[in-house]
Design a protein around this motif. Sequence first.
Motif, PDB file in Angstrom:
ATOM      1  N   ILE A   1       0.837  -1.205   0.000  1.00 44.39           N
ATOM      2  CA  ILE A   1       0.000   0.000   0.000  1.00 44.39           C
ATOM      3  C   ILE A   1       0.870   1.254   0.000  1.00 44.39           C
ATOM      4  O   ILE A   1       0.610   2.221  -0.730  1.00 44.39           O
ATOM      5  N   ALA A   2       1.934   1.245   0.832  1.00 49.08           N
ATOM      6  CA  ALA A   2       2.836   2.400   0.880  1.00 49.08           C
ATOM      7  C   ALA A   2       3.489   2.632  -0.476  1.00 49.08           C
ATOM      8  O   ALA A   2       3.655   3.776  -0.918  1.00 49.08           O
ATOM      9  N   GLU A   3       3.848   1.553  -1.159  1.00 54.61           N
ATOM     10  CA  GLU A   3       4.458   1.685  -2.481  1.00 54.61           C
ATOM     11  C   GLU A   3       3.464   2.259  -3.480  1.00 54.61           C
ATOM     12  O   GLU A   3       3.810   3.113  -4.308  1.00 54.61           O
ATOM     13  N   ALA A   4       2.210   1.812  -3.391  1.00 54.44           N
ATOM     14  CA  ALA A   4       1.192   2.325  -4.308  1.00 54.44           C
ATOM     15  C   ALA A   4       0.904   3.799  -4.044  1.00 54.44           C
ATOM     16  O   ALA A   4       0.739   4.596  -4.974  1.00 54.44           O
ATOM     17  N   VAL A   5       0.857   4.176  -2.755  1.00 51.73           N
ATOM     18  CA  VAL A   5       0.590   5.577  -2.407  1.00 51.73           C
ATOM     19  C   VAL A   5       1.739   6.474  -2.855  1.00 51.73           C
ATOM     20  O   VAL A   5       1.527   7.594  -3.330  1.00 51.73           O
ATOM     21  N   ALA A   6       2.976   5.988  -2.702  1.00 53.90           N
ATOM     22  CA  ALA A   6       4.139   6.790  -3.108  1.00 53.90           C
ATOM     23  C   ALA A   6       4.139   7.050  -4.604  1.00 53.90           C
ATOM     24  O   ALA A   6       4.612   8.088  -5.065  1.00 53.90           O
TER      25      ALA A   6
ATOM     26  N   HIS B   1      22.838   9.456   0.686  1.00 52.85           N
ATOM     27  CA  HIS B   1      23.535   8.523  -0.201  1.00 52.85           C
ATOM     28  C   HIS B   1      22.572   7.615  -0.954  1.00 52.85           C
ATOM     29  O   HIS B   1      22.724   7.393  -2.149  1.00 52.85           O
ATOM     30  N   HIS B   2      21.566   7.092  -0.276  1.00 54.54           N
ATOM     31  CA  HIS B   2      20.690   6.085  -0.863  1.00 54.54           C
ATOM     32  C   HIS B   2      19.535   6.711  -1.643  1.00 54.54           C
ATOM     33  O   HIS B   2      19.156   7.861  -1.422  1.00 54.54           O
ATOM     34  N   HIS B   3      18.953   5.910  -2.511  1.00 54.95           N
ATOM     35  CA  HIS B   3      17.739   6.305  -3.210  1.00 54.95           C
ATOM     36  C   HIS B   3      16.595   6.418  -2.207  1.00 54.95           C
ATOM     37  O   HIS B   3      16.460   5.596  -1.300  1.00 54.95           O
ATOM     38  N   LEU B   4      15.749   7.407  -2.407  1.00 53.13           N
ATOM     39  CA  LEU B   4      14.551   7.497  -1.581  1.00 53.13           C
ATOM     40  C   LEU B   4      13.575   6.375  -1.905  1.00 53.13           C
ATOM     41  O   LEU B   4      12.871   5.863  -1.035  1.00 53.13           O
TER      42      LEU B   4
ATOM     43  N   ASN C   1      13.069   2.635   4.924  1.00 51.17           N
ATOM     44  CA  ASN C   1      11.906   3.450   5.286  1.00 51.17           C
ATOM     45  C   ASN C   1      11.716   4.599   4.301  1.00 51.17           C
ATOM     46  O   ASN C   1      11.267   5.687   4.664  1.00 51.17           O
ATOM     47  N   GLY C   2      12.053   4.338   3.039  1.00 52.35           N
ATOM     48  CA  GLY C   2      12.005   5.392   2.031  1.00 52.35           C
ATOM     49  C   GLY C   2      10.627   5.982   1.812  1.00 52.35           C
ATOM     50  O   GLY C   2      10.493   7.182   1.554  1.00 52.35           O
ATOM     51  N   HIS C   3       9.579   5.158   1.922  1.00 53.63           N
ATOM     52  CA  HIS C   3       8.232   5.682   1.703  1.00 53.63           C
ATOM     53  C   HIS C   3       7.886   6.739   2.754  1.00 53.63           C
ATOM     54  O   HIS C   3       7.265   7.761   2.442  1.00 53.63           O
ATOM     55  N   TRP C   4       8.304   6.492   3.993  1.00 53.48           N
ATOM     56  CA  TRP C   4       8.037   7.457   5.065  1.00 53.48           C
ATOM     57  C   TRP C   4       8.858   8.732   4.860  1.00 53.48           C
ATOM     58  O   TRP C   4       8.339   9.848   4.996  1.00 53.48           O
TER      59      TRP C   4
END
Length: 569
Positions: free
Chosen positions: A208-213, A469-472, A492-495
């Motif tokens: 769900i977090a991936e879809a919302v992002a 450094h990392h991808h969001l 925790n990139g979605h957050w």
Amino acid sequence: MSFADPRDGDLEDDASSTSHHSLLGHASYILLEISLPKLALAAILLLVVPAVLIGGAPKAALWFAGTVWNQVSEAGRVASVLAFLAILGVVAWRWGGALFRATERNFWSLNAALVQPLYMAVREAVALLTERFAPGGFARARRIAGPVAGLLLACLAAIVVVSVGPLPVVIVEDTSPAGLLRAAQDSLRNGVWAVAVYLMFGAPAWSIAEAVAGTPRDLDGGAPDGPATWRIAHLSDIHVVGDPHGFRLECGRDGPRGNDRLARTLDVLEDEDARQRLDWVLITGDITDAGRNAEYIAFEDAVSAHPALRERMLIIPGNHDVNIVDRANPARLELPVAPGGALRRMRMLSAMARLQGKRVHVVDRRARRVGPTLDAWLAEAGRGAALARFMDEGGLRAGMAARERWDEAFPMVVPPPAPDGLGVVLLDSNAETHFSFTNALGLVGMAQLRAAEAAMAEYPAARWLVALHHHLIEYPRPGAPLADRIGTALVNGHWVLRRLRRVAPRILVLHGHRHYDWMGRSGALRIVSAPSPVMSAPPGTEGHAWIHALAPAPDGGLALLAPRRVVVP
């Protein structure tokens, strides 16, 4: 007869190379070479003990209620509650921040070790099947694969829950050795049950977090031309080695030797600076190849040859700076209590202090405002001296204190020179790992991001560069191998993405990590990824870097103008 040139290297230089060995090959090598006693001890400390503690909590509570609480008078119960609250208050006051950070790290480590890899593997398998049997494009396959993967994992976790449970066992049968052994076994089962329950809800939540992002997209129509108010040279992943003929971990003999390409990159940037002034030279992590002292010395030697650039250079840590346990042995495991992780972080912090200690500030988290410079902060209360003693002598308590100082030092902030000027926020996005194979995991803690938000809120009219450094978020690239997606994005990139979107018009996010360049957006948030001028091009070919042109937008935001691509011969 001379039949080999040592400057050309040999197969030992390819031991950790991802171009010479597949992900499965690395995993097989690690299984053969890893220290089994260390692995067993680490598994006990990181898996068994937490599982027993989680699973044993209801048993301990039940035992306390049945054995102690019911046999205490009413006055004794009141006194016990007051004493417990007093002890809890002291613990929260003295160690609350450290306990919260440890809890947060462990929570996201559980996601990194369980939810994320399982979800990613199932999602990619579903996406592959969808692309093959139900053509409709890469984006459509990803939209279908995410929810399906979350649902499948939830069902599998539910099967485990029912098999182990269906509910935790909380009855303490007796206190004999056999009874205590059964209680420990039940506690372990309870821990497995709790983790399975978390996965049952965590996997759908992740989808769900991936879809919302949403799916990140390239910048529409390119960036406009115009006069630049600020020019930012963005480099990343320069992977400095300490040997003039040394090879790098990831590319081995397929990559460049020594640091000549970095020297040429700095020469090119110096020419660009002479043509039109650069405001900042920003290097977003992986300054060194393995965080060794010789590599930092080589980096400082290279930078010192360009004093004008050095005065405007900012660096942040990457996973190669702080999480490579052993550059010669990817199978080496580091115990959680070992000093190595803290020591590598102190080397990086020391390098940052020498380079930019007078330019960057530490955030005062209690006052929620920008605090002293890094140099001044290290001098306060003998922090720097204590860290130097740890680097010289080690020690368990000193190592724990060093890790706390590292957490407190981030984010580092360069305040804008004017209320509506351009500031810089430097984040540490590296998760703490104990194994070279998992060194690339990324995490931005809640306390760090809130401190960054407080710093930006202190200058409400300013524009900001936010560097990590990392991808969001994972960039969907059709045909990208699975190995290229592991450890790419923040756990925790979605957050983090959701928090940064709140100030999207005023900020530009810059990162590196996977050595390819991309300029796009996630919602309204602009994100630019830097290639590695050292790692991205094979020997004998040209590399490149980007100089980003920025200007104030009419609405008070930050305008991203057409960048300039500079070639590194």
